[in-house]
Design a protein around this motif. Sequence first.
Motif, PDB file in Angstrom:
ATOM      1  N   ALA A   1      13.006 113.447  87.644  1.00  0.00           N
ATOM      2  CA  ALA A   1      12.970 112.372  88.261  1.00  0.00           C
ATOM      3  C   ALA A   1      13.962 112.294  89.694  1.00  0.00           C
ATOM      4  CB  ALA A   1      12.834 110.908  87.542  1.00  0.00           C
ATOM      5  N   GLY A   2      14.547 113.449  90.020  1.00  0.00           N
ATOM      6  CA  GLY A   2      15.639 113.332  90.887  1.00  0.00           C
ATOM      7  C   GLY A   2      14.991 112.965  92.552  1.00  0.00           C
ATOM      8  N   HIS A   3      13.822 113.269  92.724  1.00  0.00           N
ATOM      9  CA  HIS A   3      13.197 112.792  93.904  1.00  0.00           C
ATOM     10  C   HIS A   3      13.295 111.422  93.836  1.00  0.00           C
ATOM     11  CE1 HIS A   3       9.982 113.034  91.055  1.00  0.00           C
ATOM     12  NE2 HIS A   3       9.179 112.228  91.928  1.00  0.00           N
ATOM     13  N   LEU A   4      13.335 110.593  92.882  1.00  0.00           N
ATOM     14  CA  LEU A   4      13.068 109.136  93.083  1.00  0.00           C
ATOM     15  C   LEU A   4      14.307 108.445  92.969  1.00  0.00           C
ATOM     16  CD1 LEU A   4      10.804 108.911  89.870  1.00  0.00           C
ATOM     17  CD2 LEU A   4       9.893 108.838  92.105  1.00  0.00           C
ATOM     18  N   ALA A   5      15.605 108.885  93.334  1.00  0.00           N
ATOM     19  CA  ALA A   5      16.666 108.304  93.451  1.00  0.00           C
ATOM     20  C   ALA A   5      16.770 107.157  94.329  1.00  0.00           C
ATOM     21  CB  ALA A   5      17.984 109.537  93.495  1.00  0.00           C
ATOM     22  N   GLY A   6      16.147 107.355  95.534  1.00  0.00           N
ATOM     23  CA  GLY A   6      16.471 106.239  96.493  1.00  0.00           C
ATOM     24  C   GLY A   6      15.307 105.346  96.344  1.00  0.00           C
ATOM     25  N   ARG A   7      14.496 105.661  95.596  1.00  0.00           N
ATOM     26  CA  ARG A   7      13.213 104.626  95.579  1.00  0.00           C
ATOM     27  C   ARG A   7      13.515 103.476  94.911  1.00  0.00           C
ATOM     28  NH1 ARG A   7       8.233 107.081  94.850  1.00  0.00           N
ATOM     29  NH2 ARG A   7       7.150 105.056  94.408  1.00  0.00           N
ATOM     30  N   GLY A   8      13.012 102.178  95.354  1.00  0.00           N
ATOM     31  CA  GLY A   8      13.025 100.983  94.585  1.00  0.00           C
ATOM     32  C   GLY A   8      12.482 100.943  93.075  1.00  0.00           C
TER      33      GLY A   8
END
Length: 257
Positions: free
Chosen positions: A130-137
């Motif tokens: 889930a590294g690509h989700l770090a900046g997602r709300g």
Amino acid sequence: MRVDIEGLTVELAGSRIVEDVTLRADGGQVVGIVGPNGSGKSTLLRCVYRALRPTAGTVRLDGADLHAMDARAGARRLAALPQESAAEFDFTAAEVVAMGRLPHHRGTPFAGRTAADAALCADALDRVGAGHLAGRGFRSLSGGEKQRVLIARAFAQQPQVLVLDEPTNHLDIAHQLEVLSLVRASGLTVLTALHDLNLAARHCDVLYVLDGGRVVAAGPPHDVLGAELLAEVFGVRAHRVTHPETGALQLLFDLTD
């Protein structure tokens, strides 16, 4: 870290939900708790992660009474992922994972956060894919994405014991296998409730079967998940087969006549 549940009983609204449960998880073991809906699995785990105080009995970590520890000390030893996460955080995924570092610091959620903390949190997100989700709300994520972020938060907490209540909820098949493989490879002592008996058979060292709030069977999956018990407890006819590559027990189900 060893976990001992000794004579645990829970009464709620005049009903006995869990009755005299004794369970042991040795250091590094993955111990699965299985049973039909309403058998007491979640109630039992809520006592382990201190969301609920039992009517009787104790939960011990390496001999120390968990309920006698202060909250911060307990959280440095044990992390939990409840079945339902009621809170909808107005934070990014990275900030939610950073909350796992709270037991190691004092003050507001992000006060005193170090570069080492940030690296631990980033690694935890990467471990669950889930590294690509770090900046997602967090509120914008799908159910499966939220589940993976919450598992990453538990890893970032760096506990010695991990309690997971249906950790594969909302996950597709690939992520179910990945998450349970990660949990198994973590080296932590794990207590997990699982509905999927094939996942439980593949990933757990020991199973405890609950029915009506009581332990009715315990032992290695191959020994516990017999056709007679599955018919009696789950109301299904089971056919036991062996996975052609892993050798793990697999179960095929039919309704009983």
